[in-house]
Design a protein around this motif. Structure first.
Motif, PDB file in Angstrom:
ATOM      1  N   ASN A  24       0.828  -1.207   0.000  1.00  0.00           N
ATOM      2  CA  ASN A  24       0.000   0.000   0.000  1.00  0.00           C
ATOM      3  C   ASN A  24       0.855   1.247   0.000  1.00  0.00           C
ATOM      4  OD1 ASN A  24      -1.909  -2.086   1.125  1.00  0.00           O
ATOM      5  ND2 ASN A  24      -3.273  -0.301   1.204  1.00  0.00           N
ATOM      6  N   HIS A  68      -6.360  -0.219   4.220  1.00  0.00           N
ATOM      7  CA  HIS A  68      -6.181   1.234   4.213  1.00  0.00           C
ATOM      8  C   HIS A  68      -6.426   1.856   5.590  1.00  0.00           C
ATOM      9  CE1 HIS A  68      -5.861   1.913  -0.230  1.00  0.00           C
ATOM     10  NE2 HIS A  68      -6.328   0.675  -0.198  1.00  0.00           N
ATOM     11  N   HIS A 127     -15.583   1.697  -6.031  1.00  0.00           N
ATOM     12  CA  HIS A 127     -14.752   0.682  -5.382  1.00  0.00           C
ATOM     13  C   HIS A 127     -15.381   0.316  -4.046  1.00  0.00           C
ATOM     14  CE1 HIS A 127     -11.154  -1.552  -4.314  1.00  0.00           C
ATOM     15  NE2 HIS A 127     -11.017  -0.829  -3.226  1.00  0.00           N
ATOM     16  N   SER A 131     -15.937   5.795  -1.029  1.00  0.00           N
ATOM     17  CA  SER A 131     -14.582   6.098  -1.498  1.00  0.00           C
ATOM     18  C   SER A 131     -14.459   7.575  -1.862  1.00  0.00           C
ATOM     19  CB  SER A 131     -14.245   5.255  -2.731  1.00  0.00           C
ATOM     20  OG  SER A 131     -13.888   3.936  -2.392  1.00  0.00           O
ATOM     21  N   ASP A 146      -8.215   3.730  -4.095  1.00  0.00           N
ATOM     22  CA  ASP A 146      -8.345   2.595  -5.014  1.00  0.00           C
ATOM     23  C   ASP A 146      -9.396   2.848  -6.095  1.00  0.00           C
ATOM     24  OD1 ASP A 146      -6.463   1.466  -3.408  1.00  0.00           O
ATOM     25  OD2 ASP A 146      -7.669  -0.240  -2.752  1.00  0.00           O
ATOM     26  N   THR A 147      -9.679   4.135  -6.380  1.00  0.00           N
ATOM     27  CA  THR A 147     -10.661   4.457  -7.412  1.00  0.00           C
ATOM     28  C   THR A 147     -10.051   4.423  -8.811  1.00  0.00           C
ATOM     29  OG1 THR A 147     -12.043   5.748  -5.898  1.00  0.00           O
ATOM     30  CG2 THR A 147     -12.244   6.239  -8.249  1.00  0.00           C
ATOM     31  N   PHE A 149      -6.321   3.722 -10.941  1.00  0.00           N
ATOM     32  CA  PHE A 149      -4.934   3.281 -10.964  1.00  0.00           C
ATOM     33  C   PHE A 149      -4.322   3.584 -12.321  1.00  0.00           C
ATOM     34  CE2 PHE A 149      -6.687   0.154  -7.829  1.00  0.00           C
ATOM     35  CZ  PHE A 149      -5.948   0.591  -6.740  1.00  0.00           C
ATOM     36  N   GLY A 154     -10.224   0.936 -10.109  1.00  0.00           N
ATOM     37  CA  GLY A 154     -10.028  -0.032  -9.050  1.00  0.00           C
ATOM     38  C   GLY A 154     -10.986  -1.211  -9.167  1.00  0.00           C
ATOM     39  N   THR A 185      -1.852   6.981  -6.300  1.00  0.00           N
ATOM     40  CA  THR A 185      -2.815   5.907  -6.089  1.00  0.00           C
ATOM     41  C   THR A 185      -2.604   5.193  -4.754  1.00  0.00           C
ATOM     42  OG1 THR A 185      -1.357   4.344  -7.205  1.00  0.00           O
ATOM     43  CG2 THR A 185      -2.933   5.534  -8.581  1.00  0.00           C
ATOM     44  N   GLY A 186      -3.558   4.331  -4.424  1.00  0.00           N
ATOM     45  CA  GLY A 186      -3.465   3.558  -3.195  1.00  0.00           C
ATOM     46  C   GLY A 186      -2.497   2.390  -3.281  1.00  0.00           C
ATOM     47  N   HIS A 187      -2.252   1.919  -4.492  1.00  0.00           N
ATOM     48  CA  HIS A 187      -1.314   0.823  -4.735  1.00  0.00           C
ATOM     49  C   HIS A 187      -0.609   1.094  -6.057  1.00  0.00           C
ATOM     50  CE1 HIS A 187      -3.560  -1.679  -1.761  1.00  0.00           C
ATOM     51  NE2 HIS A 187      -4.627  -1.127  -2.319  1.00  0.00           N
TER      52      HIS A 187
END
Length: 208
Positions: A24, A68, A127, A131, A146-147, A149, A154, A185-187
């Motif tokens: 993450n 998260h 997601h 979010s 995570d919307t 990437f 996501g 991004t989240g990932h």
């Protein structure tokens, strides 16, 4: 210090009876006096070390999945800071933290700021129901959780998610931002709004 610090923490994500290994992104936004932390996944000590002696204004959670928010209470309590989360995430949050509620609600159009950096809250469901993305116009960046990437939206294959909704959010709230806006991004790797625009129609055509 730069207005945006970045670290990656590793752990697991669990939902719908499955567990997966994940890395993450954690984003720390502000200056050398005070900061916001965007998402608090797996390692409170690593995030605290990155904050250092700065004041933590808030832990801002893009959504309620356990990878998260797992360390949000520990981090918030350590620094005496509030946890901010959209109320639509309550069912997901409660799976991880049944005995602790977030301190404040995020709502579309809200602003949160630290160290002279202002983040505007964009409700971008799909997601998950609540979010949110966080747009920092002065920095030319948006934090999408995570919307969105690099390469597409996501995941929407699990509980509380909707493919049609995430596409509407990306099309209506994110792809309307300036094309050179950096997407953090989240990932995984960052991208840019203009780079993701061509991918959207492909995803809609594929329907997943």
């Amino acid at each position: 210090m730069p207005p945006i610090d970045h670290l990656v923490t590793s752990g697991t994500f669990s939902l719908d009876g499955g567990t997966w290994d994940v890395d993450n992104n954690v984003w720390i936004v502000g200056d050398d006096r005070e900061v916001l932390v965007i998402d608090a996944p797996h390692d409170a000590d690593a995030i605290a070390a990155a904050i250092g002696d700065r004041r933590l204004v808030a832990v801002v959670c893009t959504h309620g999945h356990d990878d998260h928010v797992r360390k949000a209470p520990e981090l918030a309590d350590r620094f005496g800071a509030p946890i901010l989360l959209h109320p639509g995430e309550a069912p997901l949050w409660e799976m991880t933290h049944p005995d602790r509620k977030p301190d404040r609600e995020l709502a579309d159009g809200d602003t949160v700021s630290a160290g002279g950096v202002e983040l505007r809250v964009l409700h971008t469901p799909g997601h998950s129901p609540g979010s949110c993305s966080l747009h920092a116009p002065e920095l030319g960046t948006v934090f999408t959780g995570d919307t969105l990437f690099q390469g597409g939206p996501g995941a929407t294959g699990r509980s509380y998610s909707s493919f049609d909704t995430i596409i509407d959010s990306i099309r209506g709230r994110l792809l309307t931002l300036p094309g050179d806006t950096v997407v953090r991004t989240g990932h995984g790797d960052s991208t840019a709004i203009g780079d993701e625009l061509p991918h959207l129609e492909e995803w809609i055509a594929r329907g997943h």
